[in-house]
Structures are given as C-alpha cells and as structure tokens.
Design a protein around this motif. Structure first.
Motif, mmCIF file in Angstrom:
data_model
loop_
_atom_site.group_PDB
_atom_site.id
_atom_site.type_symbol
_atom_site.label_atom_id
_atom_site.label_comp_id
_atom_site.label_asym_id
_atom_site.label_seq_id
_atom_site.Cartn_x
_atom_site.Cartn_y
_atom_site.Cartn_z
ATOM 1 N N LYS A 109 32.669 41.449 48.907
ATOM 2 C CA LYS A 109 33.666 40.605 49.560
ATOM 3 C C LYS A 109 35.075 41.068 49.191
ATOM 4 O O LYS A 109 35.416 41.202 48.033
ATOM 5 C CB LYS A 109 33.474 39.156 49.131
ATOM 6 N N LEU A 110 35.893 41.343 50.207
ATOM 7 C CA LEU A 110 37.304 41.642 49.999
ATOM 8 C C LEU A 110 38.052 41.219 51.265
ATOM 9 O O LEU A 110 38.131 41.974 52.231
ATOM 10 C CB LEU A 110 37.526 43.141 49.720
ATOM 11 N N PHE A 111 38.566 39.996 51.253
ATOM 12 C CA PHE A 111 39.206 39.438 52.436
ATOM 13 C C PHE A 111 40.673 39.849 52.557
ATOM 14 O O PHE A 111 41.201 39.968 53.660
ATOM 15 C CB PHE A 111 39.108 37.912 52.435
ATOM 16 N N ALA A 112 41.321 40.056 51.422
ATOM 17 C CA ALA A 112 42.739 40.447 51.433
ATOM 18 C C ALA A 112 43.089 40.992 50.059
ATOM 19 O O ALA A 112 42.443 40.658 49.063
ATOM 20 C CB ALA A 112 43.632 39.259 51.788
ATOM 21 N N LEU A 113 44.125 41.842 50.027
ATOM 22 C CA LEU A 113 44.621 42.312 48.738
ATOM 23 C C LEU A 113 45.573 41.270 48.155
ATOM 24 O O LEU A 113 46.443 40.752 48.851
ATOM 25 C CB LEU A 113 45.356 43.645 48.899
ATOM 26 N N LYS A 114 45.391 40.983 46.892
ATOM 27 C CA LYS A 114 46.312 40.083 46.198
ATOM 28 C C LYS A 114 47.652 40.788 45.998
ATOM 29 O O LYS A 114 47.725 42.024 46.037
ATOM 30 C CB LYS A 114 45.713 39.675 44.852
ATOM 31 N N GLY A 116 49.266 41.423 43.377
ATOM 32 C CA GLY A 116 49.156 42.394 42.289
ATOM 33 C C GLY A 116 48.427 43.652 42.711
ATOM 34 O O GLY A 116 48.756 44.755 42.258
ATOM 35 N N GLU A 117 47.440 43.519 43.594
ATOM 36 C CA GLU A 117 46.704 44.677 44.087
ATOM 37 C C GLU A 117 47.558 45.500 45.054
ATOM 38 O O GLU A 117 47.468 46.735 45.075
ATOM 39 C CB GLU A 117 45.417 44.225 44.761
ATOM 40 N N GLU A 118 48.376 44.823 45.845
ATOM 41 C CA GLU A 118 49.322 45.539 46.717
ATOM 42 C C GLU A 118 50.261 46.405 45.881
ATOM 43 O O GLU A 118 50.499 47.579 46.205
ATOM 44 C CB GLU A 118 50.131 44.534 47.541
ATOM 45 N N LYS A 119 50.762 45.843 44.794
ATOM 46 C CA LYS A 119 51.665 46.591 43.915
ATOM 47 C C LYS A 119 50.940 47.737 43.222
ATOM 48 O O LYS A 119 51.495 48.831 43.064
ATOM 49 C CB LYS A 119 52.280 45.642 42.881
ATOM 50 N N GLN A 120 49.695 47.472 42.818
ATOM 51 C CA GLN A 120 48.930 48.522 42.140
ATOM 52 C C GLN A 120 48.627 49.665 43.079
ATOM 53 O O GLN A 120 48.680 50.843 42.690
ATOM 54 C CB GLN A 120 47.646 47.944 41.564
ATOM 55 N N LEU A 121 48.281 49.364 44.331
ATOM 56 C CA LEU A 121 48.029 50.408 45.316
ATOM 57 C C LEU A 121 49.276 51.254 45.535
ATOM 58 O O LEU A 121 49.194 52.495 45.596
ATOM 59 C CB LEU A 121 47.573 49.784 46.634
ATOM 60 N N ALA A 122 50.437 50.607 45.636
ATOM 61 C CA ALA A 122 51.698 51.348 45.816
ATOM 62 C C ALA A 122 51.994 52.214 44.597
ATOM 63 O O ALA A 122 52.427 53.368 44.729
ATOM 64 C CB ALA A 122 52.839 50.374 46.083
ATOM 65 N N ALA A 123 51.760 51.659 43.406
ATOM 66 C CA ALA A 123 52.020 52.423 42.175
ATOM 67 C C ALA A 123 51.089 53.617 42.066
ATOM 68 O O ALA A 123 51.516 54.730 41.717
ATOM 69 C CB ALA A 123 51.864 51.511 40.960
ATOM 70 N N PHE A 373 37.784 58.433 44.485
ATOM 71 C CA PHE A 373 37.771 57.000 44.229
ATOM 72 C C PHE A 373 37.293 56.271 45.478
ATOM 73 O O PHE A 373 37.395 56.782 46.592
ATOM 74 C CB PHE A 373 39.170 56.483 43.857
ATOM 75 N N ASN A 374 36.779 55.084 45.280
ATOM 76 C CA ASN A 374 36.477 54.182 46.387
ATOM 77 C C ASN A 374 37.676 53.271 46.605
ATOM 78 O O ASN A 374 38.336 52.862 45.650
ATOM 79 C CB ASN A 374 35.227 53.353 46.054
ATOM 80 N N PHE A 375 37.965 52.945 47.849
ATOM 81 C CA PHE A 375 39.142 52.140 48.161
ATOM 82 C C PHE A 375 39.157 50.823 47.386
ATOM 83 O O PHE A 375 40.178 50.447 46.802
ATOM 84 C CB PHE A 375 39.198 51.853 49.667
ATOM 85 N N GLN A 376 38.030 50.119 47.354
ATOM 86 C CA GLN A 376 38.015 48.790 46.759
ATOM 87 C C GLN A 376 38.230 48.811 45.250
ATOM 88 O O GLN A 376 38.682 47.814 44.683
ATOM 89 C CB GLN A 376 36.703 48.078 47.101
ATOM 90 N N THR A 377 37.910 49.911 44.590
ATOM 91 C CA THR A 377 38.175 50.007 43.156
ATOM 92 C C THR A 377 39.542 50.631 42.883
ATOM 93 O O THR A 377 40.172 50.330 41.869
ATOM 94 C CB THR A 377 37.085 50.829 42.452
ATOM 95 N N PHE A 378 40.014 51.478 43.782
ATOM 96 C CA PHE A 378 41.295 52.145 43.595
ATOM 97 C C PHE A 378 42.441 51.149 43.576
ATOM 98 O O PHE A 378 43.414 51.327 42.834
ATOM 99 C CB PHE A 378 41.507 53.172 44.713
ATOM 100 N N VAL A 379 42.359 50.094 44.371
ATOM 101 C CA VAL A 379 43.468 49.134 44.460
ATOM 102 C C VAL A 379 43.598 48.289 43.200
ATOM 103 O O VAL A 379 44.617 47.592 43.029
ATOM 104 C CB VAL A 379 43.316 48.227 45.690
ATOM 105 N N THR A 380 42.603 48.329 42.324
ATOM 106 C CA THR A 380 42.686 47.580 41.069
ATOM 107 C C THR A 380 42.786 48.495 39.849
ATOM 108 O O THR A 380 42.834 48.004 38.722
ATOM 109 C CB THR A 380 41.457 46.670 40.900
ATOM 110 N N ASN A 381 42.829 49.810 40.064
ATOM 111 C CA ASN A 381 42.826 50.763 38.953
ATOM 112 C C ASN A 381 44.198 50.802 38.277
ATOM 113 O O ASN A 381 45.194 51.150 38.898
ATOM 114 C CB ASN A 381 42.463 52.162 39.473
#
Length: 394
Positions: A109-114, A116-123, A373-381
């Motif tokens: 389940k991944l309905f939206a990026l939080k 913090g996850e948006e910022k982590q993806l950008a970083a 990386f997988n997208f769903q784990t990359f956004v929280t790395n």
C-alpha cells in the motif's frame, strides 16, 4: 460471604468476564517474552528503560504500550484471527498495509508520499545528480517500478495509489535519460511473465530480475547469458515480507528460484579508518558462495541471496573490468547475473556503509557504478549521504 456469592451467581456473565480478565493478566505476565517475531519478520519491542523524564514526557508510557502489544500472549494467534475476520467477515481488500490483488498477489500500500518522503526523494535525487556530475559517463541508475505500476488492473477497485509514473518521469528527467535504465516499457511488454512475487515486494529471479539484467546488458553492449528453466534451483513455500504484513489465512505461497553459480564472494568489515578485513561467517578462507543456503530453512528465505544486506561485499566474477553496485535488497538476486561479465563486483548496501565512496572507487579501481533501488524504498532511504560531495569548482 454466602450472601455475596449468591448475589454474584445472579450475574454469571459478569463473573466469567472478570475471571477471564484476571486469568489473562496472570498468563500474560508469565508468558515468555520474545525478541523477534518470525511471523511478522521484525524485532519486537522490549521492556522500556524507566526514567522520570521519559515518564513525564509521556515517552515511557508510549513505549510501554508498544511493548505490551508486541509481547501479548498468543500474539501470532491473534494476528491470524484478525486476518481471517477482516478478509472473511468484513471482505476487506486492505489488511495490515497490504492490498489484496485479484490474482492471488499482495501489493504494498502506497497511496501518497508524505511530506517527509517528498523531501527525501528530492534530496536523494540531488545526491545522485552530484555523483553523476563527479563521475560523468560511469553511472547507471536503475529505479525499479513497483508491481502496482505494472499490474494496476489487479489492484482492488478504486484504490488511490500514488502516481508512481509521474514521479519516475520527473526522476529520470532530472538525472538525464543517458544515465538511467528505465524498465517500465520492458516490464509492460513482458507482464505476462511472473515479474514479481505474490507475497513479496521484490521482483523474481527468473522474471523481473532477469529482464533487468538483459536490459542492462544491452545498454552496456554485452550479450546477455541465456538460461533454461532447469538452470534454476526452485525452493517452494516462500512467503515474503508483504505476506508478513497481513498474514492472509488462505494466501498461496511463492516459489523462490536462484542460479547455482560457482562465483565466490567476500564480506568485508571496516575498521572505520579506511582499512578492511574479511568478516565471513564460518569460513577460514575468507570467501563463500553467493547464497546462504541455511536461510532456506527459515521464514526469511529471500535473505539467502548474497547472505543478506551487508555493508560491503566483493564478488569474483568471470568477465573483465570492475563494477560497483550500490543498492537495496532488490539487487540481491540481480547481482549473480552480472558476475558473468565483470572480473570483480563490489556491492554496497547504504544501510550499513557510510564511508567516503570516492576513496573506495579510487582504491579498488571501480570504473562503472550501477545504482539499483525500488521506487517505494528509495523515497524513504536516508542513508545515501556517503555519496554526496561538493561539486568541483569550475
């Protein structure tokens, strides 16, 4: 006393209720405490250390509540009962963070990026841009699509999944198409194959990982090795981490497959000062095979690939040149394919590494780098800072 007992006998349900609560409290207190739940594939909360400051900050009570939930008597049985009731009685299509697909598969389940996850993806995107600028022409970035992106028609009707397509478009555009390996088209063209496990978020060895390997070979100018079905060793009754989130009572298991290759590898331990020593379990020679076969007798069978997620590993390959793979666990079943084309493959899992990457590349002579990386784990790395360095002055 007799009068009190006689009055209580008029309320047998109430008496039984209090007896049950009292007995349950005693049994719960005497029940053995566990460090880990094999059913859920995670460590369980232990009794929190008490301090007055933590108590007044409401931290200790919160930790204690988590501890009592994790250590409750018959916990595994309660989890299975909850799964049965939610799927059978309430016909739910989402249980414990897993979405129940239409063809026996479980989706994360991944309905939206939080935020913090948006910022982590950008970083993380910025860190990779910085790395590519320092090492032009040497890096390939593979951000694998999730199963929900490739098989949206199998998701429960109406679920508002995150627009992963749009995020991947922006990510690949930011890094430059020449530096990326976008697998979406190849996966969509081969979606009739079993690209992902039903009970796990990883791609399958003979499906998704093999197509990724073929696409990487074409990009690098290699002829990909061909494998027949009999070249793979099959391991039945595999239940992955997505299953562990919901413990669906009627879920059918997967079959895990791997290539029994003769390549050897070394797991390294850093002294923190730039030196390394072999840290392989149960070996005097310093080298081991690619697979920890002892894991096949546990609930965490996927951990057999490359002996799990070690901070730094080197593999003796059968080709030429040196490749450095920086990855999450998605790459663990992909790397053995690549050993056919390089003399040495270094494998870094950022979760336990943290040392200056440029120093290692120079010392070991890595001239190619593959990020997997997988997208769903990359956004929280949050562990990619070791890749960052100031851009050289113009």
């Amino acid at each position: 006393m007799k009068e009190k007992w006689a009055s209580l006998k008029r309320y047998p349900v109430l008496v039984l209720f209090f007896l049950f609560i009292f007995s349950f409290m005693i049994l719960d207190g005497l029940w053995p405490k566990r460090a880990r739940s094999e059913l859920e594939r995670r460590d369980l909360k232990q009794f929190p250390k008490f301090s007055w400051s933590a108590l007044f900050a409401n931290e200790w009570t919160s930790d204690y509540a988590e501890y009592t939930k994790d250590q409750v008597v018959f916990r595994d049985g309660w989890i299975k009962l909850q799964s049965r009731s939610e799927s059978l009685l309430f016909q739910k299509k989402e249980i414990g963070g897993a979405l129940l697909g239409s063809e026996n598969e479980l989706f994360t389940k991944l309905f939206a990026l939080k935020p913090g996850e948006e910022k982590q993806l950008a970083a993380n995107t910025q860190i990779l841009q910085n790395f590519i600028a320092r090492h032009p022409g040497s890096a390939t970035v593979l951000l694998a699509p999730s199963a929900s992106l490739i098989y949206p028609e199998r998701l429960p009707a109406g679920v508002p999944m995150v627009d992963e397509d749009a995020y991947l478009n922006d990510f690949f555009a930011a890094l430059g198409a020449e530096n990326c390996l976008d697998l979406r088209q190849a996966f969509l063209q081969n979606k009739a194959q079993k690209l992902y496990y039903d009970t796990d978020h990883h791609w399958t060895t003979e499906g998704g990982a093999y197509i990724a390997y073929q696409e990487f070979c074409r990009r690098q100018g290699f002829a990909p090795a061909q494998f027949a079905e009999e070249d793979f060793t099959s391991v039945p009754d595999f239940y992955g981490t997505t299953y562990a989130k919901c413990v669906l009572w009627n879920q059918l298991p997967d079959t895990l497959r791997y290539l029994d290759l003769p390549n050897q590898m070394t797991i390294w331990k850093s002294d923190g000062l730039g030196g390394w020593s072999a840290a392989n379990p149960g070996t005097d020679a310093g080298t081991i095979g690619l697979y920890d076969l002892s894991k096949l007798g546990t609930t965490d069978k996927y951990a057999m690939f490359l002996y799990g997620n070690n901070s730094y590993t080197t593999i003796q390959g059968s080709g030429k040149g040196k490749l450095l793979v920086i990855k999450d666990s998605y790459a663990n079943c992909l790397v053995p394919y690549l050993a056919q084309h390089y003399a040495q493959i270094g494998v870094i899992d950022p979760r336990g590494y943290g040392l200056p990457i440029d120093d290692l590349m120079e010392q070991e002579g890595y001239d190619e780098v593959l990020f997997v990386f997988n997208f769903q784990t990359f956004v929280t790395n949050k562990d990619l800072a070791f890749l960052y360095a100031a851009l050289p002055e113009a």
